[in-house]
Design an enzyme around this catalytic site. Structure first.
Site, short mmCIF file in Angstrom:
data_model
loop_
_atom_site.label_atom_id
_atom_site.label_comp_id
_atom_site.label_asym_id
_atom_site.label_seq_id
_atom_site.Cartn_x
_atom_site.Cartn_y
_atom_site.Cartn_z
N CYS A 114 -11.21 33.44 -10.04
CA CYS A 114 -11.75 32.33 -9.09
C CYS A 114 -12.63 32.92 -7.90
O CYS A 114 -13.69 32.27 -7.49
CB CYS A 114 -10.59 31.65 -8.53
SG CYS A 114 -9.35 30.84 -9.34
N HIS A 250 -13.24 28.13 -1.94
CA HIS A 250 -12.95 27.89 -3.28
C HIS A 250 -12.03 26.70 -3.30
O HIS A 250 -11.15 26.76 -2.46
CB HIS A 250 -12.32 29.32 -3.90
CG HIS A 250 -11.46 29.18 -5.02
ND1 HIS A 250 -11.97 28.43 -6.19
CD2 HIS A 250 -10.06 29.26 -5.36
CE1 HIS A 250 -11.09 28.27 -7.17
NE2 HIS A 250 -10.05 28.87 -6.54
N ASN A 280 -9.17 22.60 -9.31
CA ASN A 280 -9.37 23.90 -9.24
C ASN A 280 -10.55 24.47 -10.61
O ASN A 280 -9.51 24.55 -11.69
CB ASN A 280 -8.24 24.88 -9.26
CG ASN A 280 -8.63 26.52 -9.09
OD1 ASN A 280 -9.81 26.85 -9.48
ND2 ASN A 280 -7.61 27.02 -8.60
#
Length: 323
Positions: A114, A250, A280
């Site tokens: 990520c 993020h 996500n």
């Protein structure tokens, strides 16, 4: 005078298939309300059968090239941040390079889950600052729907697929924090926390594996480390949270985003949030959010932007840039 990496174009791509939370109610002990309350996610996009990470990355790349009014051959380098490349090798970046028609540059992948886009952006900035490249295409792209355990409601409802791309070009600045472009970078990792977020397989184990996560413990580390890295990056260039126009975090979980903003001392009116629409998307989440922020008219030239992310590794970091 200082050589700066300045944003010239941005774009994103999302697969056609939109998956609302209600779709998971058919197979899991969950509900739309349960997912929204715990993550802020309402829907996500899943890649079509046969659709690959490099194909989505290519679509995002073409959108960024169009905004920048550049041809693919203008690029010196292409960096793709991904944990879900099409093949073990060659890199997804070389596949994008071929697809967009770039024959004179070089291309490679970066894998920091990520945090991948932050790491890729840092590499691109270093290439430009050192004079090894004048124009670099940076992409975050993922098909996390390929590595989900569809029986685990704590993970499979969180992730989505997509791609975002950004083009940096060398410009000369005065060497102050008023310059446009990347102003500072802060990168970190700590392999002791591997078991908080990982895929239980890989090439050397001859097993693709699926995502595993220790949610509560990861949450604690995320808030602490994201606020720390953003503060560090700002401090490196003599700036504070009060100077920031937009935080682009993020997009993992709305509660992490909100808690980090509070810790930084930044109001949510200065935070770009897309997690509700995309879930996500790992390395794709920051460029996706940046692209949406630009297309919505939120992020404008001259704005000070802080991006920060944390992912498996644990790996985390942030970038401060003036749009």
């Amino acid at each position: 005078m200082t050589r700066r990496a300045v944003v010239k174009g941005i774009g994103h791509y999302l697969p056609e298939r939109i998956v609302p939370n209600s779709e998971f109610e058919k197979t899991l002990d969950t509900s739309d309300e349960w997912i929204k309350t715990r993550s802020g996610i309402e829907r996500r996009h899943f890649a079509a059968e046969g659709q690959t990470t490099s194909q989505m990355a290519t679509s995002a790349a073409n959108a960024a090239l169009a905004m920048a009014k550049m041809d693919a051959e203008d690029l010196d380098a292409i960096i793709v941040a991904t944990s879900t490349a099409d093949m073990t090798f060659p890199s997804a970046a070389t596949m994008v390079q071929s697809a967009i028609g770039n024959t004179s540059g070089y291309a490679f992948d970066v894998q920091a889950v990520c945090a991948g886009f932050i790491y890729a952006l840092s590499n691109a900035n270093a290439l430009i600052a050192s004079g090894q490249a004048d124009r670099v295409l940076v992409i975050g792209a993922e098909t996390f729907s390929r590595i989900m355990d569809w029986t685990d409601r704590s993970t499979c409802v969180l992730f989505g697929d997509g791609a975002g791309a950004l083009i940096l070009e060398a410009e000369t600045g005065d060497g102050t924090n008023k310059d446009r472009g990347v102003l500072s970078v802060d990168l970190n990792s700590d392999g002791r926390y591997k078991d908080l977020l990982y895929v239980d397989g890989g090439v050397s184990t001859q097993n693709t594996g699926v995502v595993r996560m220790e949610g509560p413990e990861l949450f604690r580390h995320a808030v602490e480390k994201l606020a720390q890295t953003a503060d560090s990056a700002l401090d490196k260039v003599g700036l504070t949270a009060d100077d920031v126009d937009w935080v682009v975090p993020h997009q993992a979980n709305i509660r992490i985003i909100q808690a980090t903003a509070r810790k930084l001392g930044v109001g949510m009116d200065r935070v770009i949030v897309t997690v509700q629409d995309h879930g996500n998307t790992s390395a794709a989440s920051i460029p996706l959010a940046l692209s949406v922020g630009v297309s919505n008219g939120q992020i404008k030239p001259g704005d000070l932007v802080v991006t920060e992310a944390i992912g498996g590794g644990l790996a985390w970091g942030s970038v401060v840039l003036r749009w």
